[in-house]
Design an enzyme around this catalytic site. Structure first.
Site, PDB file in Angstrom:
ATOM      1  N   LYS A 143       3.256   2.891  -8.389  1.00 21.74           N
ATOM      2  CA  LYS A 143       2.821   1.514  -8.120  1.00 21.74           C
ATOM      3  C   LYS A 143       1.698   1.225  -9.110  1.00 21.74           C
ATOM      4  CE  LYS A 143      -0.159   0.494  -4.806  1.00 21.74           C
ATOM      5  NZ  LYS A 143      -1.193  -0.257  -5.546  1.00 21.74           N
ATOM      6  N   LYS A 151      -0.071  -8.464  -5.806  1.00 18.55           N
ATOM      7  CA  LYS A 151      -0.103  -9.238  -4.550  1.00 18.55           C
ATOM      8  C   LYS A 151       0.077 -10.732  -4.802  1.00 18.55           C
ATOM      9  CE  LYS A 151      -2.772  -5.621  -2.318  1.00 18.55           C
ATOM     10  NZ  LYS A 151      -2.961  -4.695  -3.446  1.00 18.55           N
ATOM     11  N   SER A 183      -4.904  -2.291   4.598  1.00 13.93           N
ATOM     12  CA  SER A 183      -5.574  -1.081   5.086  1.00 13.93           C
ATOM     13  C   SER A 183      -7.096  -1.199   5.149  1.00 13.93           C
ATOM     14  CB  SER A 183      -5.221   0.094   4.162  1.00 13.93           C
ATOM     15  OG  SER A 183      -5.634  -0.197   2.838  1.00 13.93           O
ATOM     16  N   GLY A 238      -6.065   9.494   3.082  1.00 10.02           N
ATOM     17  CA  GLY A 238      -7.023  10.162   2.181  1.00 10.02           C
ATOM     18  C   GLY A 238      -8.293   9.351   2.027  1.00 10.02           C
ATOM     19  N   GLY A 279      -7.186   6.981   6.365  1.00  5.23           N
ATOM     20  CA  GLY A 279      -5.961   6.931   7.183  1.00  5.23           C
ATOM     21  C   GLY A 279      -5.401   8.337   7.399  1.00  5.23           C
ATOM     22  N   GLY A 319      -3.235   6.940  -3.931  1.00  3.26           N
ATOM     23  CA  GLY A 319      -3.873   6.808  -5.233  1.00  3.26           C
ATOM     24  C   GLY A 319      -4.856   7.930  -5.507  1.00  3.26           C
TER      25      GLY A 319
HETATM   26  P1  BMP Z   1      -6.132   4.945  -2.595  1.00  5.19           P
HETATM   27  O1  BMP Z   1      -5.102   5.963  -2.081  1.00  5.19           O
HETATM   28  O2  BMP Z   1      -6.881   5.453  -3.773  1.00  5.19           O
HETATM   29  O3  BMP Z   1      -6.994   4.385  -1.524  1.00  5.19           O
HETATM   30  O4  BMP Z   1      -5.272   3.715  -3.212  1.00  5.19           O
HETATM   31  C1  BMP Z   1      -4.495   2.845  -2.446  1.00  5.19           C
HETATM   32  C2  BMP Z   1      -3.752   1.857  -3.325  1.00  5.19           C
HETATM   33  O5  BMP Z   1      -2.983   0.977  -2.492  1.00  5.19           O
HETATM   34  C3  BMP Z   1      -4.623   0.951  -4.194  1.00  5.19           C
HETATM   35  O6  BMP Z   1      -3.887   0.662  -5.381  1.00  5.19           O
HETATM   36  C4  BMP Z   1      -4.769  -0.315  -3.378  1.00  5.19           C
HETATM   37  O7  BMP Z   1      -4.966  -1.456  -4.185  1.00  5.19           O
HETATM   38  C5  BMP Z   1      -3.410  -0.383  -2.675  1.00  5.19           C
HETATM   39  N1  BMP Z   1      -3.429  -1.035  -1.350  1.00  5.19           N
HETATM   40  C6  BMP Z   1      -4.271  -0.616  -0.343  1.00  5.19           C
HETATM   41  O8  BMP Z   1      -5.056   0.325  -0.495  1.00  5.19           O
HETATM   42  N2  BMP Z   1      -4.223  -1.237   0.868  1.00  5.19           N
HETATM   43  C7  BMP Z   1      -3.374  -2.279   1.144  1.00  5.19           C
HETATM   44  O9  BMP Z   1      -3.356  -2.770   2.253  1.00  5.19           O
HETATM   45  C8  BMP Z   1      -2.502  -2.705   0.121  1.00  5.19           C
HETATM   46  C9  BMP Z   1      -2.532  -2.073  -1.120  1.00  5.19           C
HETATM   47  O10 BMP Z   1      -1.717  -2.458  -2.074  1.00  5.19           O
END
Ligand code: BMP
Length: 252
Positions: free
Chosen positions: A52, A85, A141, A205, A209, A225
């Site tokens: 993604k 988005k 999230s 992570g 979550g 990510g």
């Molecule tokens: P990380 O695992 O580092 O927290 O990254 C999560 C990824 O998912 C980021 O690219 C963020 O923009 C995206 N994201 C999110 O965290 N929550 C949402 O509700 C929707 C997302 O696209």
């Protein structure tokens, strides 16, 4: 006949035995984000089903560099999702889809159902005509998501906004919905009521979550990510996450 995005990602997940989608979020400090993206895909492709791409790469790279990253992902049997988005007027969303699903080679885009039923349905139609899918935000999230997606609407007998977004996504025949892994109760509610809708969950992570609860409650895919991108050994972390998901599913 060309397969729909939701079928393609399901096949990739079966082939890789992995429901992990790598959020290819290169840190702003990366000296060469393109090289880091290439190296990470080459290191982890056996343990993920898709990548993604967000502003982390979309802004510093050129369109042809992003297309190159997508070709690399495809060469390893991965799908690629554009995460900007989409949330604009129909004409602008259409132009974005033309670029993203056209030359840039994305397989799907993420959109915000806030744009309304007709605009979301039109976006799904547009994306599908370009061979791409649409994943709709239903409950994000981040902690503040309750201030938007969780709003109770007085005009709808206190129905929450995310319920309306879920309905919109379903009626528009979106390929899936985003529900944060930080919202396990909502994952459970949606997966029990609408088992046919695939749930994509970011937030395990770094955002706190719980992987096991998200999978047990019905997430189909986990978007990860920083736990992979910032690991000393991204391949090992990706493999561990993939295996933990498999273990939870075996026990389910
Ligand atoms: P990380 O695992 O580092 O927290 O990254 C999560 C990824 O998912 C980021 O690219 C963020 O923009 C995206 N994201 C999110 O965290 N929550 C949402 O509700 C929707 C997302 O696209």
């Amino acid at each position: 006949m060309t397969r729909l995005f939701r079928e393609r990602i399901s096949l990739a997940a079966a082939q890789k035995k992995s429901s992990v989608i790598l959020a290819l979020d290169t840190p702003p400090s990366a000296a060469d984000p393109l090289k880091l993206a290439e190296e990470t895909i080459s290191a982890v492709h056996e343990n993920i089903c898709a990548i993604k791409i967000n502003f982390h790469l979309m802004l510093p790279l050129s369109g042809s560099e992003v297309a190159h990253v997508n070709r690399l992902a495809h060469s390893h049997g991965l799908q690629s999702i554009a995460d900007i988005k989409l949330n604009d007027i129909e004409n602008t969303n259409d132009v974005a889809v033309d670029h993203l699903a056209g030359k840039m080679g994305f397989d799907a885009v993420i959109a915000n159902p806030f744009i309304g039923q007709a605009a979301l349905a039109s976006l799904v139609g547009k994306a599908r005509s370009r061979g791409a899918g649409v994943i709709a935000l239903v409950y994000m999230s981040n902690p503040g998501a309750s201030e938007g997606f969780g709003l109770a609407l007085a005009s709808r007998k206190k129905q929450k906004l995310y319920r309306i977004f879920l309905e919109r996504a379903s009626r528009a025949d979106a390929d899936g919905v985003v529900v944060g892994a930080t919202r396990p109760a909502i994952i459970k509610e949606i997966s029990r009521e609408r088992p046919e809708i695939k749930i994509y969950s970011p937030g395990v992570g770094s955002q706190g979550g719980d992987l096991e609860r998200a999978i047990r409650n019905g997430s189909s895919y986990l978007i990860v990510g920083r736990s992979i991108m910032e690991a000393k050994d991204p391949a090992r972390n990706a493999r561990e996450i993939k295996e933990r998901i498999l273990q939870v599913r075996r026990r389910k």
